[in-house]
Write a protein that holds these residues in place. Structure first.
Motif, PDB file in Angstrom:
ATOM      1  N   ASN A 165      21.468  -4.281  -3.670  1.00 11.00           N
ATOM      2  CA  ASN A 165      21.266  -3.109  -3.443  1.00 11.00           C
ATOM      3  C   ASN A 165      22.077  -1.670  -3.457  1.00 11.00           C
ATOM      4  OD1 ASN A 165      20.231  -0.582  -2.323  1.00 11.00           O
ATOM      5  ND2 ASN A 165      19.100  -1.917  -0.094  1.00 11.00           N
ATOM      6  N   PRO A 166      21.836  -0.972  -4.185  1.00 11.51           N
ATOM      7  CA  PRO A 166      23.124   0.208  -4.058  1.00 11.51           C
ATOM      8  C   PRO A 166      22.684   0.968  -3.100  1.00 11.51           C
ATOM      9  CG  PRO A 166      21.856  -0.023  -6.470  1.00 11.51           C
ATOM     10  CD  PRO A 166      20.985  -0.439  -5.236  1.00 11.51           C
ATOM     11  N   ILE A 167      22.213   0.832  -2.559  1.00  8.88           N
ATOM     12  CA  ILE A 167      22.243   2.346  -0.898  1.00  8.88           C
ATOM     13  C   ILE A 167      23.308   1.174  -0.009  1.00  8.88           C
ATOM     14  CG2 ILE A 167      20.602   3.477   0.735  1.00  8.88           C
ATOM     15  CD1 ILE A 167      20.806   4.335  -2.306  1.00  8.88           C
ATOM     16  N   TYR A 210      27.004   2.325  17.910  1.00  6.96           N
ATOM     17  CA  TYR A 210      25.468   2.005  17.542  1.00  6.96           C
ATOM     18  C   TYR A 210      24.802   3.070  16.951  1.00  6.96           C
ATOM     19  CZ  TYR A 210      21.271   0.274  16.785  1.00  6.96           C
ATOM     20  OH  TYR A 210      19.858  -0.104  15.686  1.00  6.96           O
ATOM     21  N   THR A 211      24.974   4.430  17.573  1.00  4.96           N
ATOM     22  CA  THR A 211      24.596   5.585  17.331  1.00  4.96           C
ATOM     23  C   THR A 211      25.131   6.109  15.261  1.00  4.96           C
ATOM     24  OG1 THR A 211      23.827   6.822  19.727  1.00  4.96           O
ATOM     25  CG2 THR A 211      23.818   8.963  17.915  1.00  4.96           C
ATOM     26  N   THR A 212      26.793   5.800  15.341  1.00  2.00           N
ATOM     27  CA  THR A 212      27.316   6.473  14.502  1.00  2.00           C
ATOM     28  C   THR A 212      26.945   5.166  13.288  1.00  2.00           C
ATOM     29  OG1 THR A 212      29.313   7.366  15.821  1.00  2.00           O
ATOM     30  CG2 THR A 212      29.828   6.711  13.370  1.00  2.00           C
ATOM     31  N   TYR A 213      26.338   4.465  13.739  1.00  2.00           N
ATOM     32  CA  TYR A 213      26.164   3.127  13.369  1.00  2.00           C
ATOM     33  C   TYR A 213      24.513   3.469  11.905  1.00  2.00           C
ATOM     34  CZ  TYR A 213      24.949  -1.264  11.313  1.00  2.00           C
ATOM     35  OH  TYR A 213      24.488  -2.486  10.450  1.00  2.00           O
ATOM     36  N   LEU A 214      23.908   4.159  13.116  1.00  5.79           N
ATOM     37  CA  LEU A 214      22.676   4.541  12.535  1.00  5.79           C
ATOM     38  C   LEU A 214      22.403   5.964  11.700  1.00  5.79           C
ATOM     39  CD1 LEU A 214      20.003   4.531  15.846  1.00  5.79           C
ATOM     40  CD2 LEU A 214      19.260   2.464  13.568  1.00  5.79           C
ATOM     41  N   PHE A 215      23.594   6.846  12.554  1.00 13.43           N
ATOM     42  CA  PHE A 215      23.830   8.150  11.025  1.00 13.43           C
ATOM     43  C   PHE A 215      23.683   7.482  10.240  1.00 13.43           C
ATOM     44  CE2 PHE A 215      24.229  12.508  12.390  1.00 13.43           C
ATOM     45  CZ  PHE A 215      23.461  12.855  11.597  1.00 13.43           C
ATOM     46  N   CYS A 216      24.902   6.766   9.952  1.00 14.42           N
ATOM     47  CA  CYS A 216      25.928   6.744   8.494  1.00 14.42           C
ATOM     48  C   CYS A 216      24.454   6.203   7.885  1.00 14.42           C
ATOM     49  CB  CYS A 216      26.708   5.435   8.259  1.00 14.42           C
ATOM     50  SG  CYS A 216      27.915   5.911   9.163  1.00 14.42           S
ATOM     51  N   GLY A 217      23.848   5.249   8.078  1.00 12.84           N
ATOM     52  CA  GLY A 217      22.511   4.819   7.003  1.00 12.84           C
ATOM     53  C   GLY A 217      21.663   5.579   6.962  1.00 12.84           C
ATOM     54  N   ASN A 218      21.084   6.153   7.687  1.00 12.23           N
ATOM     55  CA  ASN A 218      19.952   7.297   8.155  1.00 12.23           C
ATOM     56  C   ASN A 218      20.733   8.514   6.970  1.00 12.23           C
ATOM     57  OD1 ASN A 218      17.322   8.543   8.562  1.00 12.23           O
ATOM     58  ND2 ASN A 218      18.594   9.551  10.205  1.00 12.23           N
ATOM     59  N   LEU A 219      21.891   8.620   7.297  1.00 11.70           N
ATOM     60  CA  LEU A 219      22.269   9.954   6.585  1.00 11.70           C
ATOM     61  C   LEU A 219      22.438   9.644   5.131  1.00 11.70           C
ATOM     62  CD1 LEU A 219      23.935  12.876   6.259  1.00 11.70           C
ATOM     63  CD2 LEU A 219      26.308  11.059   6.608  1.00 11.70           C
ATOM     64  N   ILE A 220      22.082   8.419   4.161  1.00  9.48           N
ATOM     65  CA  ILE A 220      22.668   8.253   3.126  1.00  9.48           C
ATOM     66  C   ILE A 220      21.535   7.972   2.140  1.00  9.48           C
ATOM     67  CG2 ILE A 220      23.690   6.001   1.369  1.00  9.48           C
ATOM     68  CD1 ILE A 220      26.113   8.359   2.546  1.00  9.48           C
ATOM     69  N   PHE A 221      20.966   7.134   3.145  1.00 12.08           N
ATOM     70  CA  PHE A 221      18.920   6.872   2.627  1.00 12.08           C
ATOM     71  C   PHE A 221      18.056   8.046   2.871  1.00 12.08           C
ATOM     72  CE2 PHE A 221      15.014   5.817   2.711  1.00 12.08           C
ATOM     73  CZ  PHE A 221      14.599   4.551   2.042  1.00 12.08           C
ATOM     74  N   SER A 222      18.124   9.344   4.032  1.00 20.16           N
ATOM     75  CA  SER A 222      17.506  10.331   4.077  1.00 20.16           C
ATOM     76  C   SER A 222      17.799  11.442   2.560  1.00 20.16           C
ATOM     77  CB  SER A 222      17.938  11.137   5.013  1.00 20.16           C
ATOM     78  OG  SER A 222      17.046  10.482   6.077  1.00 20.16           O
ATOM     79  N   TYR A 223      19.393  11.043   2.178  1.00 14.54           N
ATOM     80  CA  TYR A 223      20.161  12.016   1.175  1.00 14.54           C
ATOM     81  C   TYR A 223      18.999  11.039  -0.568  1.00 14.54           C
ATOM     82  CZ  TYR A 223      22.003  13.613  -3.054  1.00 14.54           C
ATOM     83  OH  TYR A 223      22.433  14.427  -4.406  1.00 14.54           O
ATOM     84  N   PHE A 224      19.032  10.141  -0.469  1.00  7.77           N
ATOM     85  CA  PHE A 224      18.731   9.655  -1.306  1.00  7.77           C
ATOM     86  C   PHE A 224      17.034   9.263  -1.815  1.00  7.77           C
ATOM     87  CE2 PHE A 224      16.546   5.556  -3.211  1.00  7.77           C
ATOM     88  CZ  PHE A 224      17.391   5.795  -4.336  1.00  7.77           C
ATOM     89  N   ARG A 225      16.284   9.096  -0.020  1.00  2.66           N
ATOM     90  CA  ARG A 225      14.904   9.904  -0.339  1.00  2.66           C
ATOM     91  C   ARG A 225      14.422  10.845  -0.474  1.00  2.66           C
ATOM     92  NH1 ARG A 225      13.230   8.437   5.213  1.00  2.66           N
ATOM     93  NH2 ARG A 225      14.054  10.325   5.397  1.00  2.66           N
ATOM     94  N   GLU A 226      15.378  11.837  -0.628  1.00  6.17           N
ATOM     95  CA  GLU A 226      14.593  13.490  -0.968  1.00  6.17           C
ATOM     96  C   GLU A 226      14.575  13.840  -1.842  1.00  6.17           C
ATOM     97  OE1 GLU A 226      15.308  17.970   0.831  1.00  6.17           O
ATOM     98  OE2 GLU A 226      16.600  16.569   1.641  1.00  6.17           O
TER      99      GLU A 226
END
Length: 255
Positions: free
Chosen positions: A202-204, A60-76
């Motif tokens: 949803n592309p993200i 689950y930690t890696t699962y979360l990190f995958c989502g957070n990694l991609i979305f954080s880059y797109f948001r920034e």
């Protein structure tokens, strides 16, 4: 485009240096915040969501990190790109330079931050007992598509922001909604087949799903999946380029 970038290489490099200095000015930790920020976000999400969504989710930690990694880059990338034209209006209103140069320089900064966070992500994969396989090389494809896709969205937003300053507030609300619709902290297994297919609009989510397939499931996505990712990337970048070509001459009247 690339010839014009090469022609203005010196200006491009100076813009990148300026953005780095400006972002970390008067901070004690400097670039360390590029890593600490997503890690702290990940920690909060893990503490909050593990008991509700992570009990039956493997790694689950890696699962979360995958989502957070991609979305954080797109948001920034999108947030930084949105104001790049208006923030550099004093330059292009006096000197004839390609206006997309300012957006590209902003994305170099966010891309470096993404690369640093990606290294930490792989470290977490080791801690989470993820098996590294040759299939990890396929991660280059969604990363390349994500960079071009984010550039396209940045082109669109920066052009719209010149004409409509309300875009900043609308985009903040939209990003919040998008984060909930990207299955960052939950799985979509509980939805019907039709509901699960709706997430691919949803592309993200598609970018995040690609990462999870390679890293957690150790499977290579289908050809249709690759084509869908390519379609979203080409559509965003193509629309962004079209807007710059069409409205380029009007930017000076609104800054």
């Amino acid at each position: 485009m690339w010839q014009r970038l090469k022609k203005h290489q010196f200006l491009f490099e100076e813009l990148v240096k300026r953005d780095f200095k400006k972002k970390y000015k008067r901070t004690v930790l400097g670039m360390a915040w590029s890593i600490l920020s997503p890690l702290l976000t990940l920690l909060v999400m893990r503490l909050v969501f593990t008991q509700f969504f992570g009990r039956d989710t493997p790694h689950y930690t890696t699962y979360l990190f995958c989502g957070n990694l991609i979305f954080s880059y797109f948001r920034e990338s999108s947030n930084e790109g949105m104001s790049c034209l208006l923030g550099n209006s004093k330059i292009f209103s006096k000197v004839n330079v390609p206006k997309y140069l300012f957006l590209f320089s902003k994305n170099v900064q966010t891309l470096i931050n993404f690369g640093l966070t990606l290294c930490v992500f792989f470290l977490f994969c080791v801690i989470d007992n993820i098996t590294f396989t040759w299939k990890f090389i396929f991660l280059l494809y969604p990363i390349a598509c994500l960079v071009v896709f984010s550039l396209g969205i940045g082109l669109i937003l920066s052009a719209l922001f010149i004409f409509f300053r309300d875009i900043r507030y609308l985009w903040t609300v939209f990003l919040r909604l998008l984060s909930y619709l990207s299955a960052i902290f939950y799985t979509i297994d509980q939805y019907s087949k039709m509901g699960q297919y709706a997430f691919y609009l949803n592309p993200i989510y598609v970018f995040i799903r690609y990462f999870r397939k390679i890293v957690i499931e150790a499977t290579i996505p289908t050809l249709e999946f690759h084509l869908l990712l390519l379609f979203y990337t080409a559509a965003a970048f193509g629309l962004g380029c079209w807007m710059y070509v069409k409205y380029n001459h009007k930017f000076l009247y609104y800054v």
